[in-house]
Write an enzyme that holds these catalytic residues in place. Structure first.
Site, mmCIF file in Angstrom:
data_model
loop_
_atom_site.group_PDB
_atom_site.id
_atom_site.type_symbol
_atom_site.label_atom_id
_atom_site.label_comp_id
_atom_site.label_asym_id
_atom_site.label_seq_id
_atom_site.Cartn_x
_atom_site.Cartn_y
_atom_site.Cartn_z
ATOM 1 N N ILE A 203 0.868 -1.171 0.000
ATOM 2 C CA ILE A 203 0.000 0.000 0.000
ATOM 3 C C ILE A 203 0.911 1.229 0.000
ATOM 4 O O ILE A 203 2.084 1.147 0.367
ATOM 5 C CB ILE A 203 -0.986 0.026 1.197
ATOM 6 C CG1 ILE A 203 -0.253 -0.091 2.538
ATOM 7 C CG2 ILE A 203 -2.028 -1.053 1.063
ATOM 8 C CD1 ILE A 203 -1.180 -0.039 3.753
ATOM 9 N N ASP A 204 0.375 2.356 -0.433
ATOM 10 C CA ASP A 204 1.185 3.566 -0.569
ATOM 11 C C ASP A 204 1.698 4.057 0.778
ATOM 12 O O ASP A 204 1.112 3.781 1.825
ATOM 13 C CB ASP A 204 0.370 4.674 -1.234
ATOM 14 C CG ASP A 204 -0.059 4.319 -2.649
ATOM 15 O OD1 ASP A 204 0.687 3.576 -3.316
ATOM 16 O OD2 ASP A 204 -1.133 4.777 -3.081
ATOM 17 N N LYS A 205 2.768 4.844 0.708
ATOM 18 C CA LYS A 205 3.406 5.396 1.906
ATOM 19 C C LYS A 205 2.399 6.056 2.854
ATOM 20 O O LYS A 205 2.386 5.783 4.049
ATOM 21 C CB LYS A 205 4.466 6.421 1.481
ATOM 22 C CG LYS A 205 5.073 7.207 2.630
ATOM 23 C CD LYS A 205 5.975 8.325 2.117
ATOM 24 C CE LYS A 205 6.456 9.200 3.258
ATOM 25 N NZ LYS A 205 7.268 10.339 2.788
ATOM 26 N N ARG B 98 -7.180 5.912 -5.616
ATOM 27 C CA ARG B 98 -6.920 7.345 -5.752
ATOM 28 C C ARG B 98 -7.258 7.837 -7.159
ATOM 29 O O ARG B 98 -7.890 8.877 -7.339
ATOM 30 C CB ARG B 98 -5.454 7.630 -5.403
ATOM 31 C CG ARG B 98 -5.100 7.244 -3.974
ATOM 32 C CD ARG B 98 -3.603 7.172 -3.733
ATOM 33 N NE ARG B 98 -2.991 8.501 -3.764
ATOM 34 C CZ ARG B 98 -1.681 8.697 -3.635
ATOM 35 N NH1 ARG B 98 -0.859 7.651 -3.506
ATOM 36 N NH2 ARG B 98 -1.183 9.911 -3.666
#
Length: 348
Positions: free
Chosen positions: A152-154, A255
């Site tokens: 998953i993204d930062k 997103r």
């Protein structure tokens, strides 16, 4: 990418692949130095040109100069004499919130701000650095990263499953590829989402101009197939709280899909959600939004639920996590605001 030698030039000289990119079908001819500048974070053009001068940049396995044009479907690689820094993995004693663990796997709840794996500009402080400290001999995934089944993204918080054995890595990776795993996220998005529930379909690929973004290609001629199912949880005037279930797992999928239907994630700087997209011009409203951004200094996205079949027991396991404090506080502020300020009142 792999830290194994890619090309042998001299008996004692090996080259290692640091970057590999495939140009999309719609790629118009572009100098290779400009092409790589768009893709490699924090890179300078002079460094890329120097690499080309040294014969380290390849298009379709042929070394090229910096003015060589990249065209549709070309494979561009940068090969250097030392392994990528991300493979010189330093174990770091970083605490992990372990939700579940057995001899095959573990499930962790990642805090926002933690990068999942080392990469350009982030060689330490990542989840993989922490895993290397806490666990020995984790299996490598196809990108030579220990334990990682998915990512998953930062600045996204939430649940991740980590494989501890080769069997678990193979079994879990197949579930994610076959779309039999369950992943549900909670997000705050700009605007009042019109339908109570819906499905977003549209291929996802790199943005044609900003290579740090992804973009939706609805005609299906470019990118990879992606499907997101969403449902409204709560309407709060100028923002909506939604759940998003992933049928596929593409980079930045939620997103970019939510932006595609006109509902960018709240405070998602990369996709333009860190400015006022809905609401009034009143100074008090601007101040309210600034306060929300300070409370939640990241995109409003949390990987809340994760489900998969256990690799050995074959039992279907489902894990749920609480929405983190920063998102909860932001939602509470919006609840209070929306009760005292109706959209109709402010538009008069």
């Amino acid at each position: 990418m792999s830290n194994r030698p890619i090309i042998e030039q001299e008996p004692d000289e090996e080259l290692y692949e640091h970057y590999r990119f495939e140009a999309g079908k719609g790629q118009s001819p572009l100098r290779v130095d400009k092409f790589l500048m768009n893709l490699i974070e924090n890179a300078t053009r002079s460094k890329i040109q120097k690499a080309a001068e040294n014969g380290n940049i390849y298009i379709n396995d042929v070394p090229v100069k910096s003015n060589q044009k990249v065209k549709s479907n070309d494979v561009v690689r940068m090969l250097l004499e030392h392994p990528p820094y991300e493979y010189l993995l330093t174990p770091e004693n970083i605490p992990l919130e372990i939700v579940y663990e057995d001899d095959q796997l573990l499930v962790i709840n990642k805090e926002p701000g933690m990068v999942v794996h080392p990469g350009h500009g982030n060689y330490s402080g990542t989840l993989v650095n922490a895993l290397a400290y806490h666990f020995e001999n984790l299996p490598m995934n196809s990108s030579e990263r220990p334990g990682l089944v998915h990512r998953i993204d930062k600045d996204t918080s939430g649940l991740l499953v980590i494989a501890k054995t080769e069997q678990a890595m193979t079994h879990l990776t197949k579930q994610f590829a076959d779309k039999t795993s369950e992943r549900e996220y909670v997000a705050i998005v700009w605007g009042n989402v019109e339908d109570d529930k819906g499905t977003i379909e549209g291929n996802i690929d790199r943005h044609p101009k900003d290579r740090m973004q992804m973009s939706v290609y609805p005609d299906g001629e470019q990118g990879r197939h992606a499907v997101t199912h969403y449902e409204v949880l709560e309407r709060l005037g100028y923002v909506t709280v939604v759940t998003c279930k992933l049928e596929t797992g593409r980079t930045h999928q939620i997103r970019v899909h939510m932006k595609h239907i006109g509902h960018t994630l709240f405070n998602d700087a990369r996709y333009g959600g860190d400015i006022i997209l809905k609401g009034t011009t009143f100074t008090k409203y601007k101040q309210f939004i600034d306060n929300c951004f300070k409370i939640l200094p990241r995109q409003a996205l949390h990987a809340k639920t994760l489900g998969f079949e256990h690799p050995t027991t074959k039992e279907f396991m489902r894990f749920d996590s609480e929405i983190p404090k920063d998102m909860q506080e932001c939602i509470e502020k919006w609840r209070t605001y929306s009760k005292s300020h109706t959209v109709e009142e402010e538009e008069q």
